[in-house]
Design an enzyme around this catalytic site. Structure first.
Site, PDB file in Angstrom:
ATOM      1  N   ASP A   1       0.833  -1.218   0.000  1.00 19.32           N
ATOM      2  CA  ASP A   1       0.000   0.000   0.000  1.00 19.32           C
ATOM      3  C   ASP A   1       0.855   1.250   0.000  1.00 19.32           C
ATOM      4  OD1 ASP A   1       0.893  -0.601   2.566  1.00 19.32           O
ATOM      5  OD2 ASP A   1      -0.875   0.241   3.549  1.00 19.32           O
ATOM      6  N   ARG A   2       2.018   1.175   0.658  1.00 16.50           N
ATOM      7  CA  ARG A   2       2.911   2.333   0.729  1.00 16.50           C
ATOM      8  C   ARG A   2       3.551   2.588  -0.645  1.00 16.50           C
ATOM      9  NH1 ARG A   2       6.876   1.657   5.693  1.00 16.50           N
ATOM     10  NH2 ARG A   2       6.930   3.939   5.518  1.00 16.50           N
TER      11      ARG A   2
HETATM   12  C1  LIG Z   1       2.229  -0.474   7.880  1.00 13.27           C
HETATM   13  C2  LIG Z   1       1.113  -1.286   7.278  1.00 13.27           C
HETATM   14  C3  LIG Z   1       0.599  -2.331   8.243  1.00 13.27           C
HETATM   15  C4  LIG Z   1      -0.064  -0.331   6.928  1.00 13.27           C
HETATM   16  O1  LIG Z   1      -1.139  -1.108   6.457  1.00 13.27           O
HETATM   17  P1  LIG Z   1      -2.680  -0.686   6.686  1.00 13.27           P
HETATM   18  O2  LIG Z   1      -2.737   0.253   7.838  1.00 13.27           O
HETATM   19  O3  LIG Z   1      -3.089  -0.026   5.406  1.00 13.27           O
HETATM   20  O4  LIG Z   1      -3.410  -1.956   6.918  1.00 13.27           O
HETATM   21  C5  LIG Z   1       1.579  -1.939   5.947  1.00 13.27           C
HETATM   22  O5  LIG Z   1       2.087  -0.943   5.100  1.00 13.27           O
HETATM   23  C6  LIG Z   1       2.647  -2.996   6.172  1.00 13.27           C
HETATM   24  O6  LIG Z   1       2.315  -4.102   6.540  1.00 13.27           O
HETATM   25  N1  LIG Z   1       3.939  -2.639   5.917  1.00 13.27           N
HETATM   26  C7  LIG Z   1       5.022  -3.597   6.014  1.00 13.27           C
HETATM   27  C8  LIG Z   1       6.174  -3.031   6.821  1.00 13.27           C
HETATM   28  C9  LIG Z   1       6.823  -1.801   6.196  1.00 13.27           C
HETATM   29  O7  LIG Z   1       6.197  -1.117   5.355  1.00 13.27           O
HETATM   30  O8  LIG Z   1       8.002  -1.513   6.570  1.00 13.27           O
HETATM   31  K   LIG Z   2      -4.208   1.855   3.788  1.00 13.63           K
END
Ligand SMILES: CC(C)(COP(=O)(O)O)[C@@H](O)C(=O)NCCC(=O)O
Ligand SMILES: [K+]
Ligand SMILES: Nc1ncnc2c1ncn2[C@@H]1O[C@H](COP(=O)(O)OP(=O)(O)O)[C@@H](O)[C@H]1O
Length: 255
Positions: free
Chosen positions: A109-110
């Protein structure tokens, strides 16, 4: 038509595109126990109520941060839409330069948010996505994705307070009239809304210093963005469909 699916830890957001136009969007609960058929029924009903047919879907793209559900949604797309979806992850062309230590670690998503933000706004940028977690995604003047910060989201923060403090109730995420709460609910609402706004301001301030980018643009997205954006002037724009837009752009780059 193209179906974009954003699987978050709280909601699954779906967008139906005709070329660049978002025709419809839907929001489902992220139910980890749901089966392929249960999500299949939901999709068919949503399409039926929107008077569109899954037969007109030419392609599907999925972004997921919930590994247990990925196969369920992939299987649902194959069984109920008849399409094998594109999955945002290693091997797919995003066009994004990832400066994360381990690029495979970044939430899809990021990445999708960053792709959309670079396409729509002038770098340098920060995207703040208010979801289950609140993520700060920093993009430098050369459109490189640097990484950022991950904060417990508004919803889970208030839920944790309810779960762990015996006398504190579940509350509506609503802005109270005053920061000085004269009852428990207003005190909790003041804490989460104004506290969160201050947290966003503090993190954005530090990012601007670290990136030496005082004019950096701040874009907010995610289900809870509008709640906080009104409480701080550090957010330049709320773009609720940013993630879906990023999925459309990545889909077009991989057709
Ligand atoms: C930080 C998150 C949980 C956000 O997801 P969401 O809030 O959209 O469910 C997701 O981007 C994620 O699992 N990231 C993996 C770890 C990282 O980006 O470093
Ligand atoms: K999100
Ligand atoms: N239009 C809205 N107004 C207020 N809250 C919303 C809205 N849309 C979604 N939400 C809330 O946003 C949260 C989910 O945001 P989302 O960004 O989809 O999270 P995630 O991507 O982590 O699943 C849920 O608590 C949901 O109730």
């Amino acid at each position: 038509m193209m179906l974009a699916v954003d699987i978050g830890n709280t909601n699954i957001v779906l967008g139906v595109y005709k070329q660049r136009e978002l025709l419809h969007h839907f929001r489902l609960s992220t139910a980890r126990q749901n089966t392929v058929d249960e999500y299949g029924v939901l999709i068919h009903n949503l399409f039926h109520m929107a008077d569109i047919s899954v037969k007109d879907v030419e392609g599907v793209i999925i972004s997921s941060v919930v590994p247990p559900l990925v196969q369920v949604i992939v299987d649902m797309c194959e069984k109920y839409i008849g399409k094998e979806p594109l999955l945002v992850g290693p091997g797919i062309k995003t066009g994004l330069n990832l400066r994360y230590e381990n690029p495979r670690e970044v939430g899809a998503d990021r990445i999708v948010n960053a792709v959309a933000a670079i396409e729509q706004y002038k770098c340098p940028l920060v995207v703040v996505d208010f979801g289950t977690a609140t993520t700060f995604d920093c993009i430098d003047a050369d459109a490189n994705y640097l990484g950022g910060a991950i904060v417990p989201g508004l919803g889970i923060s208030t839920e944790a307070l309810y779960q762990r403090a015996s006398k504190l109730p579940r509350i509506e995420l609503e802005k109270p009239k005053k920061v000085i709460g004269r009852n428990t609910v207003h005190a909790m609402q003041a804490g989460i809304i104004f506290g969160y706004a201050g947290q966003v301001e503090g993190i954005v301030r530090r990012i601007k210093v670290e990136m030496n980018a005082p004019q950096l643009k701040v874009i907010a997205t995610g289900g809870l963005a509008s709640l906080i954006a009104g409480e701080t002037d550090c957010i330049d724009e709320v773009n609720p469909m940013l993630t879906l837009e990023g999925l459309r752009i990545i889909y077009d780059r991989n057709k």
